[in-house]
Design an enzyme around this catalytic site. Sequence first.
Site, mmCIF file in Angstrom:
data_model
loop_
_atom_site.group_PDB
_atom_site.id
_atom_site.type_symbol
_atom_site.label_atom_id
_atom_site.label_comp_id
_atom_site.label_asym_id
_atom_site.label_seq_id
_atom_site.Cartn_x
_atom_site.Cartn_y
_atom_site.Cartn_z
ATOM 1 N N ASP A 167 25.528 29.018 -31.839
ATOM 2 C CA ASP A 167 26.906 29.440 -31.556
ATOM 3 C C ASP A 167 27.692 29.528 -32.866
ATOM 4 O O ASP A 167 28.480 30.453 -33.073
ATOM 5 C CB ASP A 167 27.599 28.440 -30.613
ATOM 6 C CG ASP A 167 26.748 28.150 -29.390
ATOM 7 O OD1 ASP A 167 25.971 29.040 -28.989
ATOM 8 O OD2 ASP A 167 26.837 27.038 -28.842
ATOM 9 N N GLY A 177 16.242 30.715 -40.835
ATOM 10 C CA GLY A 177 17.524 31.393 -40.970
ATOM 11 C C GLY A 177 17.797 32.358 -39.840
ATOM 12 O O GLY A 177 17.664 32.009 -38.659
ATOM 13 N N GLY A 196 16.085 29.167 -36.627
ATOM 14 C CA GLY A 196 15.965 27.777 -37.055
ATOM 15 C C GLY A 196 15.790 27.706 -38.570
ATOM 16 O O GLY A 196 16.581 28.267 -39.334
HETATM 17 O O1 LIG Z 1 22.933 25.870 -20.573
HETATM 18 P P1 LIG Z 1 23.423 26.920 -21.540
HETATM 19 O O2 LIG Z 1 24.664 27.592 -21.045
HETATM 20 O O3 LIG Z 1 22.365 27.874 -21.972
HETATM 21 O O4 LIG Z 1 23.813 26.170 -22.886
HETATM 22 C C1 LIG Z 1 24.837 25.206 -22.908
HETATM 23 C C2 LIG Z 1 24.746 24.463 -24.208
HETATM 24 O O5 LIG Z 1 23.460 23.845 -24.375
HETATM 25 O O6 LIG Z 1 24.912 25.390 -25.259
HETATM 26 C C3 LIG Z 1 25.609 24.780 -26.329
HETATM 27 C C4 LIG Z 1 24.802 24.880 -27.564
HETATM 28 O O7 LIG Z 1 24.516 26.204 -27.845
HETATM 29 C C5 LIG Z 1 25.895 23.369 -25.909
HETATM 30 O O8 LIG Z 1 27.130 22.968 -26.401
HETATM 31 C C6 LIG Z 1 25.840 23.440 -24.414
HETATM 32 O O9 LIG Z 1 25.581 22.194 -23.805
#
Ligand SMILES: O=P(O)(O)OC[C@@]1(O)O[C@H](CO)[C@@H](O)[C@@H]1O
Length: 323
Positions: free
Chosen positions: A250, A223, A220
């Site tokens: 991501d 970094g 966060g």
């Molecule tokens: O429920 P998971 O698979 O852990 O996470 C899914 C998710 O929260 O991850 C992305 C953000 O990292 C969003 O686009 C998506 O909705």
Amino acid sequence: MILTVTPNPSVDRTVFLDRTVLGSVNRADHAQSEPSGKGVNVAIALHSQGRVVEAVVPVGGHVGAQLASMLEASGLPTSIVPISGELRSNISLTEPSGRVTKINEAGPRLSESECDALIDAITRRVPAATVVVTAGSLGAGTPVDLHARIARACGDLPVVLDSSGEPLRAGITAQPALIKPNVHELAELVGGELHTVGDVIDAAQQIRATGVGAVLASLGADGAVLVDADGALQAVADIDRVASTVGAGDALLAGFLCSDGDRIDRLVSAVRWGSAAVQTAGTLFDPDDFTGSVAAGAADPRRPLHDDELGPATRVRQPSTNN
Ligand SMILES: O=P(O)(O)OC[C@@]1(O)O[C@H](CO)[C@@H](O)[C@@H]1O
């Protein structure tokens, strides 16, 4: 080619509103839908920068059809594995302050034969891949070791794992080359609290001792810290505004994978991309829109971690209705 796998993808609905009041009718300003799930987000970010990347996703039901048509429209090369369950829609209630209330559905269960079909689709693309990213949660009832199975099916190829909870715990037994936990996921993995950069480094070294190659921890406001065979590095961004932290991890991973430089360059690229995503609402962002600066160097173990004001995503676990 970078291959991403998202066993539990979603169509993310981002709703913009002045303020979220629980237990009340909240009128939205506007809203947008995007193809999503962690591996999908990584793939879309890399594709938008001209990287050769392919995504593998299971697809089922109406939401699945919507996801497939969104991915087709994006031009991202995608391998679709049909499943019987309905994919999920995740919702982000996004306020002007950058505060987000996130609701993640559990997602469909993948049966054993659907898991095998997913792994077949991956192994067909493995010869053309240089790295495989397997990411995100697993739908309720999906075998908890699916990420581990995917990693093992990739043979000698480097595998990057970004998951949480039990799927992450099971996944690291396959000794991926890299994992990308956030501070909460890393703390959960080692069963302790992380208050300083030194705590993060110790936790990462504990994970590396089990055979994981490297840990890229997203922190966060602090970094990211990279802990690998050459030691611990930290990069921190100075930014002036937060639009939404959804998808920042991501973006950070995509930035790390996109760079061809040395480990400092890769970490700086990671934090630049992650910060660009933080400055953009929704999961689609352009790393060139980043305004701010990134400082990188040896990690200082004594440095305290900020409290993460936005907090971790809240997961609503509920049985999926269509399987
Ligand atoms: O429920 P998971 O698979 O852990 O996470 C899914 C998710 O929260 O991850 C992305 C953000 O990292 C969003 O686009 C998506 O909705």
